[in-house]
Design a protein around this motif. Sequence first.
Motif, PDB file in Angstrom:
ATOM      1  N   SER A  66      69.332  -8.054  19.439  1.00 57.59           N
ATOM      2  CA  SER A  66      68.068  -7.151  19.545  1.00 57.59           C
ATOM      3  C   SER A  66      68.213  -5.868  19.356  1.00 57.59           C
ATOM      4  CB  SER A  66      67.435  -7.442  20.904  1.00 57.59           C
ATOM      5  OG  SER A  66      66.081  -6.814  21.084  1.00 57.59           O
ATOM      6  N   CYS A  67      68.587  -5.107  20.428  1.00 56.93           N
ATOM      7  CA  CYS A  67      68.703  -3.617  20.420  1.00 56.93           C
ATOM      8  C   CYS A  67      69.504  -2.775  19.340  1.00 56.93           C
ATOM      9  CB  CYS A  67      68.954  -2.907  21.835  1.00 56.93           C
ATOM     10  SG  CYS A  67      70.551  -3.260  22.628  1.00 56.93           S
ATOM     11  N   GLN A  68      71.044  -3.794  19.401  1.00 54.71           N
ATOM     12  CA  GLN A  68      71.970  -3.216  18.633  1.00 54.71           C
ATOM     13  C   GLN A  68      72.678  -1.979  19.248  1.00 54.71           C
ATOM     14  OE1 GLN A  68      70.096  -4.007  14.546  1.00 54.71           O
ATOM     15  NE2 GLN A  68      72.490  -4.305  14.219  1.00 54.71           N
ATOM     16  N   ALA A  69      72.287  -1.791  20.410  1.00 56.99           N
ATOM     17  CA  ALA A  69      72.930  -0.670  21.275  1.00 56.99           C
ATOM     18  C   ALA A  69      73.818  -0.812  22.410  1.00 56.99           C
ATOM     19  CB  ALA A  69      71.829   0.462  21.399  1.00 56.99           C
ATOM     20  N   GLY A  70      73.909  -2.117  22.688  1.00 60.31           N
ATOM     21  CA  GLY A  70      74.713  -2.377  23.755  1.00 60.31           C
ATOM     22  C   GLY A  70      73.881  -2.390  25.251  1.00 60.31           C
ATOM     23  N   LEU A  71      72.531  -2.480  25.147  1.00 60.76           N
ATOM     24  CA  LEU A  71      71.973  -2.288  26.389  1.00 60.76           C
ATOM     25  C   LEU A  71      71.114  -3.453  26.793  1.00 60.76           C
ATOM     26  CD1 LEU A  71      70.396   1.141  25.513  1.00 60.76           C
ATOM     27  CD2 LEU A  71      72.096   0.822  27.310  1.00 60.76           C
ATOM     28  N   CYS A  72      70.636  -4.286  25.761  1.00 64.37           N
ATOM     29  CA  CYS A  72      69.782  -5.303  26.014  1.00 64.37           C
ATOM     30  C   CYS A  72      70.152  -6.897  26.442  1.00 64.37           C
ATOM     31  CB  CYS A  72      68.701  -5.524  24.885  1.00 64.37           C
ATOM     32  SG  CYS A  72      69.343  -6.526  23.601  1.00 64.37           S
ATOM     33  N   THR A  73      71.436  -7.087  26.218  1.00 63.65           N
ATOM     34  CA  THR A  73      72.219  -8.218  26.454  1.00 63.65           C
ATOM     35  C   THR A  73      71.685  -9.392  25.791  1.00 63.65           C
ATOM     36  OG1 THR A  73      70.973  -9.132  28.170  1.00 63.65           O
ATOM     37  CG2 THR A  73      72.724  -7.539  28.659  1.00 63.65           C
ATOM     38  N   ALA A  74      71.013  -9.158  24.452  1.00 57.28           N
ATOM     39  CA  ALA A  74      70.661 -10.470  23.898  1.00 57.28           C
ATOM     40  C   ALA A  74      71.706 -11.053  23.206  1.00 57.28           C
ATOM     41  CB  ALA A  74      69.511  -9.909  22.573  1.00 57.28           C
ATOM     42  N   CYS A  75      72.782 -10.244  22.688  1.00 54.86           N
ATOM     43  CA  CYS A  75      73.839 -10.840  21.942  1.00 54.86           C
ATOM     44  C   CYS A  75      75.113 -11.050  23.139  1.00 54.86           C
ATOM     45  CB  CYS A  75      74.417  -9.852  20.942  1.00 54.86           C
ATOM     46  SG  CYS A  75      74.988  -8.204  21.355  1.00 54.86           S
ATOM     47  N   ARG A  76      74.828 -11.376  24.291  1.00 54.20           N
ATOM     48  CA  ARG A  76      76.079 -11.373  25.076  1.00 54.20           C
ATOM     49  C   ARG A  76      76.614 -12.645  24.724  1.00 54.20           C
ATOM     50  NH1 ARG A  76      76.198 -12.658  31.410  1.00 54.20           N
ATOM     51  NH2 ARG A  76      75.905 -14.426  30.997  1.00 54.20           N
ATOM     52  N   GLY A  77      77.970 -12.483  25.136  1.00 49.67           N
ATOM     53  CA  GLY A  77      78.974 -13.645  24.804  1.00 49.67           C
ATOM     54  C   GLY A  77      80.217 -13.534  25.886  1.00 49.67           C
ATOM     55  N   LYS A  78      80.935 -14.615  26.022  1.00 51.46           N
ATOM     56  CA  LYS A  78      82.038 -14.711  26.649  1.00 51.46           C
ATOM     57  C   LYS A  78      83.484 -14.743  25.755  1.00 51.46           C
ATOM     58  CE  LYS A  78      84.245 -15.446  30.763  1.00 51.46           C
ATOM     59  NZ  LYS A  78      84.027 -16.698  31.598  1.00 51.46           N
ATOM     60  N   CYS A  79      84.205 -13.691  26.155  1.00 48.72           N
ATOM     61  CA  CYS A  79      85.602 -13.570  25.470  1.00 48.72           C
ATOM     62  C   CYS A  79      86.502 -14.486  26.224  1.00 48.72           C
ATOM     63  CB  CYS A  79      85.674 -12.213  25.468  1.00 48.72           C
ATOM     64  SG  CYS A  79      87.507 -11.850  24.701  1.00 48.72           S
ATOM     65  N   HIS A  80      86.931 -15.603  25.402  1.00 50.99           N
ATOM     66  CA  HIS A  80      87.956 -16.511  25.927  1.00 50.99           C
ATOM     67  C   HIS A  80      89.474 -16.359  25.781  1.00 50.99           C
ATOM     68  CE1 HIS A  80      84.858 -19.454  27.280  1.00 50.99           C
ATOM     69  NE2 HIS A  80      84.346 -19.220  26.223  1.00 50.99           N
TER      70      HIS A  80
END
Length: 369
Positions: A316-330
């Motif tokens: 969504s925001c592409q600014a590191g704020l909204c968390t829409a693109c959140r993932g888990k780094c394994h």
Amino acid sequence: MSTSPYLTLNVVDLTHETDDCVTIHLERADRQPIASQPGQFLTLIVPCEAGKRPARRSYSLSSTPHETPRLSVTVKRVPGGLVSNYLLDNVQVGQQLEVMAPMGNFTVQPNAAAARSLVLIGAGSGVTPLMSILKAVLHEEPQSQVLLVYGNRNEDSVIFKTQLQALEQQYAGRFQVEHVYSQPLGSGGAHQFKGRLNRTMLLRILEQRHALPPAQAEYYMCGPEGMMAEARAALDLLGVPAERIHRESFVASADSAEAAAGQPEGHGTVTADDDDAISARTVTIQYEGTDYQIEVRPDQTILEAALDQDIDLPYSCQAGLCTACRGKCHSGKVHLDEREGLSDSELKQGYVLVCVGHPLTNDVVIEID
């Protein structure tokens, strides 16, 4: 099986709040409810320019769960803004809009047994998530009180003006709006202040309300960064504990990056330090049951590289704020340009935001929520 974060909704009504602001009311075609929490936001995916990737913008919900099946977002025209101008000039009742499901952590959890005091501080379109929160609390917590301190240029620029007046009458004794106008049109009134919504103004308003112990209230603020900094300074002077102050921001802070240290074992490392050189790396993205191998150039974020390969990741925001693109780094190590959207706990657990993420090793594996 994962649930798709995308929804297609129908525009069922439009409310013109001011000359440059409209509320868009949306529902599913089958009118089934869509899960949301007061204060969350909706990401609209809008085909603004022919031949280009649809633009995405996050707009706070001005509706509440008890208004289901309707979701409402309020959009204010931004001079030169691609999406806001497209929506205000083109959106019509009956058309369809693609959106991402509601998300965000700037929320309240209404409790019918609660008896609390909420102070909501907003300016301009920052009132939108506050509107959702205040309607939910007033409707579901009959013993709670809400004060809204709302800054605008003048009376004509007040978003939700008629609705706020109606709510004050409906919940008389429990809900009050204190308006602050920088350039008022009228001579003022009992609940109208002239000037900017800064720390001095906020202290003046709160100190006049003797029935509201400042340190015991809960504070929610949304608006320009300068206003929120002033509000936070006022609350610090009043001795309000940090855990009682909540803020919503869609503007990246240049000095928000902090290092996340002491990562527990079992996942990759996430850092906001600038010590490691960023170079071309291969990343594995796990999304909706498929593993994608992508090459990420030094001048790209992980999200940009994925989109270039037509991998339709949520964002969504592409600014590191909204968390829409959140993932888990394994595994592996990831650098974040911004970390404001993630809590310290999430960073320590290996969560990343791929819109501001860069791989620092070749063994990075990220599972997208």
